[in-house]
Design an enzyme around this catalytic site. Structure first.
Site, PDB file in Angstrom:
ATOM      1  N   ARG A 131       3.482  12.652  -0.098  1.00 48.01           N
ATOM      2  CA  ARG A 131       2.055  12.686  -0.417  1.00 48.01           C
ATOM      3  C   ARG A 131       1.290  13.451   0.662  1.00 48.01           C
ATOM      4  O   ARG A 131       1.597  13.344   1.846  1.00 48.01           O
ATOM      5  CB  ARG A 131       1.492  11.272  -0.554  1.00 48.01           C
ATOM      6  CG  ARG A 131       1.822  10.619  -1.872  1.00 48.01           C
ATOM      7  CD  ARG A 131       1.354   9.172  -1.891  1.00 48.01           C
ATOM      8  NE  ARG A 131       2.438   8.256  -1.592  1.00 48.01           N
ATOM      9  CZ  ARG A 131       2.300   6.943  -1.485  1.00 48.01           C
ATOM     10  NH1 ARG A 131       1.114   6.379  -1.630  1.00 48.01           N
ATOM     11  NH2 ARG A 131       3.336   6.167  -1.221  1.00 48.01           N
ATOM     12  N   HIS A 138      -1.824  -1.445   1.226  1.00 49.60           N
ATOM     13  CA  HIS A 138      -0.922  -2.092   2.190  1.00 49.60           C
ATOM     14  C   HIS A 138      -1.520  -3.385   2.754  1.00 49.60           C
ATOM     15  O   HIS A 138      -1.151  -3.842   3.836  1.00 49.60           O
ATOM     16  CB  HIS A 138      -0.580  -1.142   3.359  1.00 49.60           C
ATOM     17  CG  HIS A 138       0.187   0.070   2.939  1.00 49.60           C
ATOM     18  ND1 HIS A 138      -0.225   1.349   3.241  1.00 49.60           N
ATOM     19  CD2 HIS A 138       1.329   0.199   2.215  1.00 49.60           C
ATOM     20  CE1 HIS A 138       0.625   2.218   2.735  1.00 49.60           C
ATOM     21  NE2 HIS A 138       1.573   1.546   2.097  1.00 49.60           N
ATOM     22  N   ARG A 178       3.973  -8.269  -5.598  1.00 52.14           N
ATOM     23  CA  ARG A 178       3.044  -7.431  -4.857  1.00 52.14           C
ATOM     24  C   ARG A 178       2.588  -6.340  -5.820  1.00 52.14           C
ATOM     25  O   ARG A 178       3.371  -5.531  -6.293  1.00 52.14           O
ATOM     26  CB  ARG A 178       3.726  -6.788  -3.650  1.00 52.14           C
ATOM     27  CG  ARG A 178       2.861  -5.745  -2.956  1.00 52.14           C
ATOM     28  CD  ARG A 178       3.704  -4.769  -2.164  1.00 52.14           C
ATOM     29  NE  ARG A 178       2.903  -3.627  -1.710  1.00 52.14           N
ATOM     30  CZ  ARG A 178       3.380  -2.400  -1.565  1.00 52.14           C
ATOM     31  NH1 ARG A 178       4.636  -2.131  -1.876  1.00 52.14           N
ATOM     32  NH2 ARG A 178       2.604  -1.431  -1.158  1.00 52.14           N
ATOM     33  N   ASN A 187       8.910  -7.122  -4.894  1.00 48.02           N
ATOM     34  CA  ASN A 187       8.076  -6.151  -4.178  1.00 48.02           C
ATOM     35  C   ASN A 187       8.582  -4.760  -4.511  1.00 48.02           C
ATOM     36  O   ASN A 187       9.637  -4.345  -4.031  1.00 48.02           O
ATOM     37  CB  ASN A 187       8.142  -6.416  -2.673  1.00 48.02           C
ATOM     38  CG  ASN A 187       7.254  -5.468  -1.865  1.00 48.02           C
ATOM     39  OD1 ASN A 187       6.655  -4.545  -2.402  1.00 48.02           O
ATOM     40  ND2 ASN A 187       7.195  -5.691  -0.564  1.00 48.02           N
ATOM     41  N   GLU A 222       6.344  -8.554   3.901  1.00 47.37           N
ATOM     42  CA  GLU A 222       5.438  -8.658   2.763  1.00 47.37           C
ATOM     43  C   GLU A 222       5.882  -9.733   1.782  1.00 47.37           C
ATOM     44  O   GLU A 222       5.051 -10.488   1.244  1.00 47.37           O
ATOM     45  CB  GLU A 222       5.339  -7.301   2.056  1.00 47.37           C
ATOM     46  CG  GLU A 222       4.638  -6.238   2.877  1.00 47.37           C
ATOM     47  CD  GLU A 222       4.703  -4.875   2.227  1.00 47.37           C
ATOM     48  OE1 GLU A 222       3.643  -4.272   2.021  1.00 47.37           O
ATOM     49  OE2 GLU A 222       5.824  -4.407   1.938  1.00 47.37           O
TER      50      GLU A 222
END
Length: 376
Positions: free
Chosen positions: A216, A155, A67, A7, A360
């Protein structure tokens, strides 16, 4: 079945190894896990090789799961990785510049280290393939729609895990719940989940839309971008660098993109750190409001990822803004550190508030088990 999971986030790298005898309905911890944060793109290949060499069972792997951030219109479920999949990951790199090329590099490194072991990809965009057209389509010329310029969302792996986990914690049928999940990490987005499906989210064509993040900008007036390009002499590359790497918490504070640093400096009277935090909260509140409208109500609010799990003041400020919904936070519980998933709402709260540690890698391992089992 031993499954290795890679990931790669925008600023982190995680490797996990799971041993699954059967399809797991609840979380199972990995046999082995290694994690490295705040990496530059150039550091990741060497770091990945070092992490994998420390894996004690690396010679007994049945499958490898990744991922991948952007799957565009190509993928709505996990797929085995072949040359076509790799080509599409590269093709979509312009839409996820902090992620897709790094993801592809990871795939190619593991091809060399684990020759013949099947590799699979779960795309963050896949979970959002249920978005209604009214949500997914941008209000530009229809030619945009025909060109595949639409909102994809991200996500998704985290949202998929957390929605199912919330259902488990509350002992409620997932399909009966109206849920807003706040994935607040280096990258951040929200998802509105109804009947177990994503019906709205804050990120769009790229992981730049929506919430203010660590470096960001999130959503800004597109007129600003036109102004900087036409009147201030910016190039597209310069503008991209500012939006992705020099904005958000870092850009406004001038200090750091790490929420821990922002909170510390703001508490000590730094005005720019306070401004960054206040803008972060305002934009988060604003976007939660849009999720509520899409859901036509809410019975569950989930906080997850680095900031969501570890910043009590963020949770407190958000919940304070939602008091009108009958939402009540147990402030004593909220202030404590929680190693396990828990309910943070007061007993009389009309909306359940949950802290869930997103898993995840485990979610990807579950999907890998299903994919490999069907292929046998």
């Amino acid at each position: 079945m031993r499954i290795l999971i890679l990931n790669r986030g925008s600023s982190s790298l995680k490797c996990s190894l799971y041993d699954l005898e059967s399809f797991p309905s609840s979380f199972i911890p990995p046999l082995w896990e290694a994690h490295s944060e705040k990496l530059s793109f150039a550091d990741q290949a060497k770091t990945l090789e070092r992490l994998l060499h420390s894996c004690p069972e690396s010679h007994k792997i049945d499958g490898i799961g990744h991922r991948i951030v952007h799957g565009g219109k190509f993928y709505t479920e996990m797929v085995f990785i072949d040359e076509t999949v790799k080509k599409n990951i590269r093709f979509l790199a312009d839409l996820a510049p902090l992620h897709n090329l790094a993801d592809l590099e990871g795939i190619e490194i593991l091809e060399k280290l684990f020759k013949g072991v099947p590799q699979m990809a779960l795309f963050d965009t896949a979970f959002h393939h249920t978005l209604p057209e009214s949500v997914a389509v941008y209000p530009g010329p229809y030619a945009w729609v025909e060109a595949g310029i639409r909102r994809y969302g991200f996500h998704g792996t985290s949202f998929q895990y957390c929605s199912r986990r919330a259902s488990e914690i509350l002992a409620k049928d997932l399909h009966s719940m109206k849920m807003v999940i706040c994935h607040l990490g280096s990258g951040a987005s929200l998802c509105a989940i109804k009947e177990g499906k994503s019906i709205d989210t804050t990120m769009g064509l790229t992981p730049l839309e929506g919430l203010m993040m660590d470096t960001r900008s999130g959503s800004v007036d597109p007129g600003i971008l036109l102004y900087l390009l036409s009147k201030k002499g910016y190039s597209a590359d310069e503008l991209s660098k500012e939006l992705y790497e020099k904005s958000g918490l870092l850009g406004l504070s001038g200090l750091s993109g790490d929420m821990r640093d922002i909170l510390e400096k703001a508490s000590n009277g730094n005005t720019r750190a306070k401004l960054a935090f206040d803008v972060y909260i305002h934009r988060l509140n604003s976007c939660i409001g849009s999720m509520l409208a899409s859901l036509e109500g809410m019975d569950t609010l989930v906080f997850t990822a680095g900031i969501g799990e570890n910043a009590p003041l963020v949770r407190k400020r958000i919940c304070k803004s939602l008091l009108f919904l009958g939402l009540r936070l147990d402030e004593n519980k909220n202030e404590k550190a929680h190693d396990k998933d828990c309910i943070l709402s007061a007993p009389d709260s009309k909306v359940k508030i949950l802290l869930i540690h997103t898993q995840e890698a485990f979610e990807i391992a579950r999907e890998c088990w299903k994919k490999l089992s069907r292929a046998r």
